[in-house]
Design a protein around this motif. Sequence first.
Motif, PDB file in Angstrom:
ATOM      1  N   ALA A  52       0.829  -1.199   0.000  1.00 11.68           N
ATOM      2  CA  ALA A  52       0.000   0.000   0.000  1.00 11.68           C
ATOM      3  C   ALA A  52       0.867   1.254   0.000  1.00 11.68           C
ATOM      4  O   ALA A  52       2.067   1.196   0.245  1.00 11.68           O
ATOM      5  CB  ALA A  52      -0.914  -0.017   1.218  1.00 11.68           C
ATOM      6  N   SER A  53       0.240   2.385  -0.265  1.00 17.27           N
ATOM      7  CA  SER A  53       0.994   3.632  -0.414  1.00 17.27           C
ATOM      8  C   SER A  53       1.793   3.984   0.835  1.00 17.27           C
ATOM      9  O   SER A  53       2.911   4.491   0.737  1.00 17.27           O
ATOM     10  CB  SER A  53       0.040   4.775  -0.769  1.00 17.27           C
ATOM     11  OG  SER A  53      -0.947   4.928   0.239  1.00 17.27           O
ATOM     12  N   GLY A  54       1.238   3.714   1.992  1.00 13.55           N
ATOM     13  CA  GLY A  54       1.929   4.018   3.236  1.00 13.55           C
ATOM     14  C   GLY A  54       2.893   2.949   3.684  1.00 13.55           C
ATOM     15  O   GLY A  54       3.636   3.141   4.667  1.00 13.55           O
ATOM     16  N   GLY A  55       2.899   1.827   3.007  1.00 12.52           N
ATOM     17  CA  GLY A  55       3.857   0.773   3.311  1.00 12.52           C
ATOM     18  C   GLY A  55       3.429  -0.206   4.382  1.00 12.52           C
ATOM     19  O   GLY A  55       4.196  -1.113   4.722  1.00 12.52           O
ATOM     20  N   VAL A  56       2.212  -0.046   4.903  1.00 16.41           N
ATOM     21  CA  VAL A  56       1.791  -0.938   5.991  1.00 16.41           C
ATOM     22  C   VAL A  56       1.135  -2.193   5.436  1.00 16.41           C
ATOM     23  O   VAL A  56       1.552  -3.314   5.720  1.00 16.41           O
ATOM     24  CB  VAL A  56       0.856  -0.204   6.962  1.00 16.41           C
ATOM     25  CG1 VAL A  56       0.329  -1.172   8.019  1.00 16.41           C
ATOM     26  CG2 VAL A  56       1.589   0.957   7.621  1.00 16.41           C
ATOM     27  N   ALA A  57       0.091  -2.020   4.645  1.00 14.04           N
ATOM     28  CA  ALA A  57      -0.612  -3.170   4.084  1.00 14.04           C
ATOM     29  C   ALA A  57       0.233  -3.797   2.984  1.00 14.04           C
ATOM     30  O   ALA A  57       0.752  -3.093   2.104  1.00 14.04           O
ATOM     31  CB  ALA A  57      -1.964  -2.746   3.531  1.00 14.04           C
ATOM     32  N   LYS A  58       0.370  -5.111   3.029  1.00 15.40           N
ATOM     33  CA  LYS A  58       1.184  -5.833   2.052  1.00 15.40           C
ATOM     34  C   LYS A  58       0.500  -7.129   1.653  1.00 15.40           C
ATOM     35  O   LYS A  58      -0.267  -7.705   2.430  1.00 15.40           O
ATOM     36  CB  LYS A  58       2.566  -6.152   2.622  1.00 15.40           C
ATOM     37  CG  LYS A  58       3.388  -4.928   3.004  1.00 15.40           C
ATOM     38  CD  LYS A  58       4.727  -5.324   3.605  1.00 15.40           C
ATOM     39  CE  LYS A  58       5.508  -4.101   4.042  1.00 15.40           C
ATOM     40  NZ  LYS A  58       6.804  -4.463   4.653  1.00 15.40           N
ATOM     41  N   TYR A  59       0.810  -7.553   0.454  1.00 15.31           N
ATOM     42  CA  TYR A  59       0.397  -8.858  -0.040  1.00 15.31           C
ATOM     43  C   TYR A  59       1.644  -9.590  -0.526  1.00 15.31           C
ATOM     44  O   TYR A  59       2.473  -9.013  -1.220  1.00 15.31           O
ATOM     45  CB  TYR A  59      -0.598  -8.702  -1.198  1.00 15.31           C
ATOM     46  CG  TYR A  59      -0.729  -9.939  -2.049  1.00 15.31           C
ATOM     47  CD1 TYR A  59      -0.030 -10.059  -3.253  1.00 15.31           C
ATOM     48  CD2 TYR A  59      -1.526 -11.002  -1.629  1.00 15.31           C
ATOM     49  CE1 TYR A  59      -0.137 -11.205  -4.027  1.00 15.31           C
ATOM     50  CE2 TYR A  59      -1.625 -12.147  -2.406  1.00 15.31           C
ATOM     51  CZ  TYR A  59      -0.931 -12.240  -3.599  1.00 15.31           C
ATOM     52  OH  TYR A  59      -1.033 -13.386  -4.355  1.00 15.31           O
TER      53      TYR A  59
END
Length: 116
Positions: A52-59
């Motif tokens: 994600a743009s903020g770097g928190v959510a990832k796959y």
Amino acid sequence: EVQLVESGGGMVHVGGSLTLSCAASGFTFSSSEMSWIRQAPGKEPEWLAAIASGGVAKYIDDSVKGRFTIARDNAKNSLYLQMNAVVPEDTALYYCVKGWGPYGTRGQGIQVTVSS
């Protein structure tokens, strides 16, 4: 114009590590989700990871979970893929992609070859 330039590829031995980088320009990187995909000869593109743009959510795809890590540095407009414990099946062209998923604008790709 969206520009994505991958670097850091090359040849690596089985079990080794490699870090791919992607330099982004032409859009607001810090507001954009980003992904990595790869394509081996004769195979369909494979979506490996997204962030994600903020770097928190990832796959992370199950095929590389536990071995590959995706990260970003918004101050440097850069995306990364840390590859550990590589195996011959990781040999492919690797692309960074603008967006969450495999279908956005992609860079020119960088070759990774795993030698046994």
